[in-house]
Design a protein around this motif. Structure first.
Motif, PDB file in Angstrom:
ATOM      1  N   TYR A   1     -35.609  56.286  46.502  1.00  0.00           N
ATOM      2  CA  TYR A   1     -36.006  55.858  45.616  1.00  0.00           C
ATOM      3  C   TYR A   1     -36.182  56.572  44.605  1.00  0.00           C
ATOM      4  O   TYR A   1     -37.519  56.880  44.808  1.00  0.00           O
ATOM      5  CB  TYR A   1     -36.908  54.525  45.139  1.00  0.00           C
ATOM      6  CG  TYR A   1     -36.851  54.055  44.166  1.00  0.00           C
ATOM      7  CD1 TYR A   1     -35.182  53.614  43.232  1.00  0.00           C
ATOM      8  CD2 TYR A   1     -37.715  53.450  43.345  1.00  0.00           C
ATOM      9  CE1 TYR A   1     -35.703  52.537  42.350  1.00  0.00           C
ATOM     10  CE2 TYR A   1     -38.546  53.252  42.254  1.00  0.00           C
ATOM     11  CZ  TYR A   1     -36.926  53.416  41.499  1.00  0.00           C
ATOM     12  OH  TYR A   1     -36.952  52.621  39.784  1.00  0.00           O
TER      13      TYR A   1
ATOM     14  N   PRO B   1     -38.616  56.898  40.892  1.00  0.00           N
ATOM     15  CA  PRO B   1     -38.478  56.402  40.702  1.00  0.00           C
ATOM     16  C   PRO B   1     -38.849  57.000  38.738  1.00  0.00           C
ATOM     17  O   PRO B   1     -38.799  55.969  37.887  1.00  0.00           O
ATOM     18  CB  PRO B   1     -40.304  56.412  40.633  1.00  0.00           C
ATOM     19  CG  PRO B   1     -41.076  56.931  41.036  1.00  0.00           C
ATOM     20  CD  PRO B   1     -40.080  57.785  41.972  1.00  0.00           C
TER      21      PRO B   1
ATOM     22  N   LYS C   1     -34.826  56.071  38.113  1.00  0.00           N
ATOM     23  CA  LYS C   1     -34.541  55.027  38.430  1.00  0.00           C
ATOM     24  C   LYS C   1     -33.486  55.257  39.185  1.00  0.00           C
ATOM     25  O   LYS C   1     -32.982  54.120  39.174  1.00  0.00           O
ATOM     26  CB  LYS C   1     -34.928  53.562  37.620  1.00  0.00           C
ATOM     27  CG  LYS C   1     -36.294  54.355  36.690  1.00  0.00           C
ATOM     28  CD  LYS C   1     -36.052  52.950  35.716  1.00  0.00           C
ATOM     29  CE  LYS C   1     -37.044  52.682  35.025  1.00  0.00           C
ATOM     30  NZ  LYS C   1     -37.181  51.474  33.180  1.00  0.00           N
TER      31      LYS C   1
ATOM     32  N   LEU D   1     -31.441  54.730  43.082  1.00  0.00           N
ATOM     33  CA  LEU D   1     -31.861  54.512  44.962  1.00  0.00           C
ATOM     34  C   LEU D   1     -30.344  55.015  45.692  1.00  0.00           C
ATOM     35  O   LEU D   1     -29.462  54.217  44.943  1.00  0.00           O
ATOM     36  CB  LEU D   1     -31.993  52.433  44.541  1.00  0.00           C
ATOM     37  CG  LEU D   1     -32.102  52.571  46.480  1.00  0.00           C
ATOM     38  CD1 LEU D   1     -33.611  53.293  46.874  1.00  0.00           C
ATOM     39  CD2 LEU D   1     -31.976  51.119  46.357  1.00  0.00           C
TER      40      LEU D   1
ATOM     41  N   ILE E   1     -36.432  45.757  48.250  1.00  0.00           N
ATOM     42  CA  ILE E   1     -35.402  46.403  46.677  1.00  0.00           C
ATOM     43  C   ILE E   1     -35.709  45.417  45.680  1.00  0.00           C
ATOM     44  O   ILE E   1     -35.798  45.968  44.912  1.00  0.00           O
ATOM     45  CB  ILE E   1     -34.364  47.379  47.453  1.00  0.00           C
ATOM     46  CG1 ILE E   1     -33.383  46.300  46.818  1.00  0.00           C
ATOM     47  CG2 ILE E   1     -34.649  48.361  48.364  1.00  0.00           C
ATOM     48  CD1 ILE E   1     -31.768  46.875  46.888  1.00  0.00           C
TER      49      ILE E   1
ATOM     50  N   LEU F   1     -37.798  46.737  42.858  1.00  0.00           N
ATOM     51  CA  LEU F   1     -37.442  48.588  42.510  1.00  0.00           C
ATOM     52  C   LEU F   1     -36.866  48.158  40.910  1.00  0.00           C
ATOM     53  O   LEU F   1     -36.141  47.679  40.843  1.00  0.00           O
ATOM     54  CB  LEU F   1     -36.636  49.038  43.308  1.00  0.00           C
ATOM     55  CG  LEU F   1     -37.299  49.190  44.570  1.00  0.00           C
ATOM     56  CD1 LEU F   1     -36.543  50.266  45.601  1.00  0.00           C
ATOM     57  CD2 LEU F   1     -39.212  50.664  44.187  1.00  0.00           C
TER      58      LEU F   1
END
Length: 256
Positions: free
Chosen positions: A151, A153, A156, A158, A208, A211
């Motif tokens: 992932y 960040p 954003k 995955l 997840i 996330l």
């Protein structure tokens, strides 16, 4: 599909470097990804031996081998690891892979295992350079016993390995999934047969859940974006697959 910037800002990019051709890798097209931050980069599932020259050529548009800070392997299959010995000659970076697969990788002709970092079952956070942080997310039994996701960040996005993978016909080559309902026929058979169980799926969904995911980038097929992200996760949540549907004698129910 080559060189598609899934995310780009002043100092950060997430790029689909290459999707192998339908005639390569026995007709199963695979995706190879590059994430760059300032002058540093990482490779996600760099691919089999046959696609390596093309992936390298696309990568060189952005970074040189000496700028690669890490290589991530979602699992142990040859369409991921097959070209790794050549990458290790060019790059001097560590390679992250589930700790349970470390002892198997020498069978690919990899003799020096000192650069391999075994990812623990629960995953880990990696800071590859100042401000360049990625999260390794466990995705056990989907389909590999030790599969990992990555992932990012900042973008954003995955990266999910085989989760979300699509088996597209030769004449389809879309980069993105925008109409999830129309995409289901290309993922249903694969996920029912290759994903281990609904319990494994729900464990991953719980992992997840916190996330913030703008896109899901699988190793095969188009990238999920917009409403297709949540549509896919909702569909997956109730999917019966693998040992859920296995029958005595090695039989599986026919596709409906």
């Amino acid at each position: 599909m080559r060189n598609i910037k899934l995310f780009e800002s002043v100092d950060h990019r997430f790029i689909l470097l290459n999707e192998s051709e339908p005639g390569e890798e026995d007709g199963i097209r695979s995706n190879q990804y590059l994430i760059t931050h300032h002058n540093d980069g990482v490779l996600l599932d760099p691919g089999g031996f046959g696609v390596m020259p093309r992936v390298l050529a696309e990568m060189l548009r952005y970074v040189g081998p000496e700028q690669i800070k890490a290589i991530f392997l979602s699992h142990q299959d040859p369409d991921i690891v097959g070209g790794l010995s050549t990458w290790l000659e060019l790059c001097h970076s560590p390679v992250y892979v589930s700790s349970i697969w470390i002892r198997f990788l020498p069978h690919y002709g990899l003799k020096d295992m000192t650069r391999f970092i075994g990812v623990p079952n629960e995953g880990k956070d990696c800071e590859l350079a100042p401000g360049f942080k990625l999260k390794i997310v466990p995705a056990h039994f989907l389909h590999s016993e030790g599969q990992i996701n990555v992932y990012d960040p900042i973008s954003k996005i995955l990266f999910t390995g085989d989760i979300g993978a699509a088996m597209l016909p030769v004449d389809k080559n879309e980069a993105f999934v925008d109409d999830f309902a129309a995409h289901i026929p290309y993922i249903k058979g694969f996920h029912r047969r290759y994903m281990c169980s609904n319990k494994a799926i729900r464990c991953w969904l719980d992992t997840i859940a916190d996330l913030d995911i703008a896109m899901i980038a699988p190793q095969h097929g188009p990238i999920y974006r917009g409403a297709a992200v949540q549509d896919f996760l909702n569909w997956l949540k109730d999917l019966q697959c693998g040992v859920d549907i296995m029958q005595p004698g090695g039989h599986f129910p026919p596709e409906d």
